[in-house]
Design an enzyme around this catalytic site. Structure first.
Site, PDB file in Angstrom:
ATOM      1  N   LYS A 136       0.861  -1.189   0.000  1.00  0.00           N
ATOM      2  CA  LYS A 136       0.000   0.000   0.000  1.00  0.00           C
ATOM      3  C   LYS A 136       0.886   1.224   0.000  1.00  0.00           C
ATOM      4  CE  LYS A 136      -3.887   2.166   0.409  1.00  0.00           C
ATOM      5  NZ  LYS A 136      -3.477   2.843  -0.851  1.00  0.00           N
TER       6      LYS A 136
ATOM      7  N   GLN B 290       7.314   3.859   3.843  1.00  0.00           N
ATOM      8  CA  GLN B 290       5.900   3.509   3.866  1.00  0.00           C
ATOM      9  C   GLN B 290       5.651   2.240   4.675  1.00  0.00           C
ATOM     10  OE1 GLN B 290       3.808   5.517   1.499  1.00  0.00           O
ATOM     11  NE2 GLN B 290       2.189   4.833   2.855  1.00  0.00           N
TER      12      GLN B 290
ATOM     13  N   LYS C 180       5.615   3.260   8.282  1.00  0.00           N
ATOM     14  CA  LYS C 180       4.473   4.155   8.502  1.00  0.00           C
ATOM     15  C   LYS C 180       3.180   3.359   8.578  1.00  0.00           C
ATOM     16  CE  LYS C 180       4.413   7.495   5.677  1.00  0.00           C
ATOM     17  NZ  LYS C 180       4.268   8.484   4.614  1.00  0.00           N
TER      18      LYS C 180
ATOM     19  N   LYS D  23       5.342   1.626  -3.086  1.00  0.00           N
ATOM     20  CA  LYS D  23       5.279   2.984  -3.638  1.00  0.00           C
ATOM     21  C   LYS D  23       5.553   2.887  -5.129  1.00  0.00           C
ATOM     22  CE  LYS D  23       4.809   7.344  -2.345  1.00  0.00           C
ATOM     23  NZ  LYS D  23       4.059   7.957  -1.255  1.00  0.00           N
TER      24      LYS D  23
ATOM     25  N   ASP E 137       0.021  10.830  -4.618  1.00  0.00           N
ATOM     26  CA  ASP E 137       1.201  11.443  -3.992  1.00  0.00           C
ATOM     27  C   ASP E 137       1.480  12.698  -4.825  1.00  0.00           C
ATOM     28  OD1 ASP E 137       3.495  10.741  -1.905  1.00  0.00           O
ATOM     29  OD2 ASP E 137       4.539  11.496  -3.658  1.00  0.00           O
TER      30      ASP E 137
ATOM     31  N   THR F 172      -4.194  13.627   5.266  1.00  0.00           N
ATOM     32  CA  THR F 172      -2.767  13.749   5.594  1.00  0.00           C
ATOM     33  C   THR F 172      -2.505  15.056   6.338  1.00  0.00           C
ATOM     34  OG1 THR F 172      -2.271  12.451   3.630  1.00  0.00           O
ATOM     35  CG2 THR F 172      -0.432  13.592   4.661  1.00  0.00           C
TER      36      THR F 172
HETATM   37  P1  NDP Z   1       1.055  17.704  -4.364  1.00  0.00           P
HETATM   38  O1  NDP Z   1       1.547  17.363  -5.713  1.00  0.00           O
HETATM   39  O2  NDP Z   1      -0.378  17.900  -4.136  1.00  0.00           O
HETATM   40  O3  NDP Z   1       1.821  19.018  -3.845  1.00  0.00           O
HETATM   41  C1  NDP Z   1       3.200  19.071  -3.765  1.00  0.00           C
HETATM   42  C2  NDP Z   1       3.594  20.484  -3.373  1.00  0.00           C
HETATM   43  O4  NDP Z   1       5.001  20.502  -3.092  1.00  0.00           O
HETATM   44  C3  NDP Z   1       3.369  21.494  -4.494  1.00  0.00           C
HETATM   45  O5  NDP Z   1       3.128  22.743  -3.937  1.00  0.00           O
HETATM   46  C4  NDP Z   1       4.719  21.456  -5.220  1.00  0.00           C
HETATM   47  O6  NDP Z   1       5.022  22.635  -5.961  1.00  0.00           O
HETATM   48  C5  NDP Z   1       5.677  21.299  -4.065  1.00  0.00           C
HETATM   49  N1  NDP Z   1       6.876  20.589  -4.526  1.00  0.00           N
HETATM   50  C6  NDP Z   1       6.941  19.338  -5.062  1.00  0.00           C
HETATM   51  N2  NDP Z   1       8.192  19.046  -5.418  1.00  0.00           N
HETATM   52  C7  NDP Z   1       8.919  20.109  -5.083  1.00  0.00           C
HETATM   53  C8  NDP Z   1      10.300  20.403  -5.191  1.00  0.00           C
HETATM   54  N3  NDP Z   1      11.162  19.525  -5.731  1.00  0.00           N
HETATM   55  N4  NDP Z   1      10.733  21.608  -4.725  1.00  0.00           N
HETATM   56  C9  NDP Z   1       9.860  22.489  -4.180  1.00  0.00           C
HETATM   57  N5  NDP Z   1       8.539  22.259  -4.071  1.00  0.00           N
HETATM   58  C10 NDP Z   1       8.097  21.089  -4.511  1.00  0.00           C
HETATM   59  O7  NDP Z   1       1.651  16.556  -3.398  1.00  0.00           O
HETATM   60  P2  NDP Z   1       1.184  16.151  -1.925  1.00  0.00           P
HETATM   61  O8  NDP Z   1       0.732  17.354  -1.186  1.00  0.00           O
HETATM   62  O9  NDP Z   1       0.279  14.984  -2.027  1.00  0.00           O
HETATM   63  O10 NDP Z   1       2.559  15.606  -1.302  1.00  0.00           O
HETATM   64  C11 NDP Z   1       3.485  16.460  -0.607  1.00  0.00           C
HETATM   65  C12 NDP Z   1       4.395  15.592   0.248  1.00  0.00           C
HETATM   66  O11 NDP Z   1       3.603  14.855   1.200  1.00  0.00           O
HETATM   67  C13 NDP Z   1       5.212  14.537  -0.498  1.00  0.00           C
HETATM   68  O12 NDP Z   1       6.462  14.372   0.168  1.00  0.00           O
HETATM   69  C14 NDP Z   1       4.384  13.276  -0.322  1.00  0.00           C
HETATM   70  O13 NDP Z   1       5.154  12.098  -0.453  1.00  0.00           O
HETATM   71  C15 NDP Z   1       3.894  13.466   1.101  1.00  0.00           C
HETATM   72  N6  NDP Z   1       2.711  12.692   1.477  1.00  0.00           N
HETATM   73  C16 NDP Z   1       1.534  12.810   0.767  1.00  0.00           C
HETATM   74  C17 NDP Z   1       0.423  12.091   1.169  1.00  0.00           C
HETATM   75  C18 NDP Z   1      -0.903  12.267   0.526  1.00  0.00           C
HETATM   76  O14 NDP Z   1      -1.885  11.724   1.045  1.00  0.00           O
HETATM   77  N7  NDP Z   1      -1.025  13.009  -0.571  1.00  0.00           N
HETATM   78  C19 NDP Z   1       0.502  11.126   2.289  1.00  0.00           C
HETATM   79  C20 NDP Z   1       1.747  11.157   3.017  1.00  0.00           C
HETATM   80  C21 NDP Z   1       2.810  11.887   2.584  1.00  0.00           C
HETATM   81  P3  NDP Z   1       4.886  22.606  -7.568  1.00  0.00           P
HETATM   82  O15 NDP Z   1       3.405  22.536  -7.834  1.00  0.00           O
HETATM   83  O16 NDP Z   1       5.517  23.880  -7.992  1.00  0.00           O
HETATM   84  O17 NDP Z   1       5.628  21.390  -8.043  1.00  0.00           O
END
Ligand code: NDP
Length: 451
Positions: A93, A114, A117, A129, A169, A213
């Protein structure tokens, strides 16, 4: 970095040797092994049967070609990945990530994290993943759909509600999950709702999954603050990112009386001294899919934008920092700035956003630190609740689902807190999370024999 017990050093050396050129994976393994010294000192049997070596080796790694045709009629080729890391506790998962930085090492680090977690949630789910180096930015809806369909044409044979259950993600939200699930359903000729989570409500999704999250991280940090007799109320909070995790962190923190003064995307960050206007942010990010500078432009007075090459969001003074964008986004230097500015707590919404140097700096300075493995587990926990609803063909109310999420997050917090105390490291949530997660997976693996 802190030192690793000498019995565990050869295990890390072998991981580094066999997975050359995968620094994020090495970093994730290093952090867990660092915590396990105290475990093997107390319970040496975990060194038997190469159990720790097996935990560090994915059960299966799938890498495949994803050919698709863009709107100009040109053929594009991306690479797809699914790392099925550990199924001792249940079906694999974990989410799918679409970002140009994706490679097998990044997916392996995420799958490894993961596994622990998912164990921490107490739900019957293993760890996995996946993702692709596909960049969704600037792509039309039709291109996103064709890409998702091509990806699933290969991946579908490796999935199943009892086998491997992906979710979203970075770069993968409700739209992409819909296209992938649609193609899966078509290829398998069966409506297997539990094969994907993060689905829309219209075809079997769970209420509160989108929020889970960010809400979960907020619950965790609130519980952590309570251990020192304080709360979010009146605190200045900085949340990096402006995607799924960041937006719902902002929403929940605001409901607890915290004042969010900055957020970001990869182009830079905005500071809003009057507090971030969440409705405006949602319109820019979720509806229009625009860059974060638009926020400052539309918000006007009190808000300004700083480009990524001109400064770091962690320069903004705050009481609580919640990194919610991506791995290694908060360096040792950023941590030193935050500490100088009086930060009291850090809650990781993203996976491994703080570098090892940053974590050490926070811990040395007595800053409360919630590692992503524990603090962002609310997403996958609610995914497991979605699977439960699908299996019983039921659909729960928002309040019912959120109440379950809140209970699970409190349980994860308490388990990390108590485990840290039990192993002689009070207040060390990194150690607590690594050890509590490890012990659950390791106990199951011991009973399953050498597989
Ligand atoms: P989204 O794609 O919805 O958002 C990601 C955000 O982070 C965007 O604002 C993006 O900006 C920014 N970002 C991504 N890559 C970079 C980078 N290299 N440098 C700077 N900014 C960056 O993703 P999520 O919110 O779902 O995920 C965010 C984090 O949370 C990740 O690490 C993910 O693994 C983790 N996570 C997510 C879960 C979920 O349920 N969605 C669960 C647990 C963990 P831009 O649009 O400009 O790329």
């Amino acid at each position: 970095m802190n030192s690793i017990d000498e019995k565990l050093q050869p295990i890390l050396a072998e991981v580094v040797r066999r997975n050359a050129g995968e620094p994020e994976f090495h970093q994730a393994v290093h952090e867990v092994l660092e915590s396990l010294g105290r475990v093997v000192a107390k319970h040496p049997h975990y060194l038997d049967h190469a159990l720790i070596e097996r935990i560090c080796e994915p059960e299966r790694q799938i890498i495949f070609r994803i050919p698709w045709v863009d709107d100009k009629g040109q053929v594009q080729i991306n690479r797809g990945f699914r790392v099925q890391f550990n199924s001792a506790l249940g079906p694999y998962k974990g989410g799918m990530r679409f970002h140009p930085s994706v490679n097998v090492g990044i997916i392996k680090f995420l799958g490894f994290e993961q596994t622990f977690k998912n164990a921490l949630t107490g739900m019957p789910i293993g760890g996995g993943k996946g993702g692709s180096d596909f960049d969704p930015k600037g792509r039309s809806d039709a291109e996103i759909m064709r890409f998702c369909q091509s990806l699933m044409t290969e991946l579908h044979r490796h999935l199943g509600e009892q086998t491997d259950v992906p979710a979203g993600d970075i770069g993968v939200g409700g739209r992409e999950i819909g296209y992938m699930f649609g193609q899966y359903k078509r290829l398998n000729n069966r409506f297997e709702a539990g094969v994907f989570t993060g689905k829309a409500l219209a075809y079997g999704g769970s209420r509160a999954r989108t929020e889970a999250t960010g809400y979960g991280n907020t619950y965790f940090v609130q519980a952590m603050l309570e251990t020192r007799g304080t709360s979010f109320d009146g605190k200045k909070v900085v949340v990096s990112g402006s995607g799924n995790v960041a937006i719902y962190t902002i929403e929940k923190v605001q409901s607890y009386g915290g004042k969010i003064i900055a957020c970001s995307d990869s182009s830079g960050y905005v500071v809003d001294e009057n507090e971030i206007d969440l409705e405006l942010l949602k319109d820019i990010k979720n509806v229009r899919r625009e860059r974060i500078s638009e926020y400052a432009r539309r918000r006007g007075q009190g808000a300004h934008f700083i480009a990524a090459d001109k400064g770091s969001i962690w320069d903004v003074p705050c009481d609580v920092a919640m990194p919610s964008a991506t791995q290694n986004e908060l360096s040792g230097k950023d941590a030193a700035t935050l500490i100088r500015n009086g930060v009291i707590a850090v809650g990781e919404g993203a996976n491994m956003p703080s570098t090892p140097e940053a974590i050490k700096a926070f811990q040395d300075a007595g800053v409360m630190f919630a590692p992503g493995k524990a603090a962002n587990a609310g997403g996958v926990a609610t995914s497991a609740l979605e699977m439960q609803q699908n299996a019983s063909r039921d659909s729960w109310t928002f309040d019912q689902t959120e109440a379950r999420l809140a209970t699970i997050m409190r349980g994860i917090h308490d388990s990390c807190y108590q485990t840290a105390e039990e192993y002689g490291a009070p207040g060390n949530y990194v150690l607590g999370a690594n050890v509590a997660g490890f012990v659950r997976v390791a106990e199951a693996m011991r009973m399953l024999g050498v597989i």
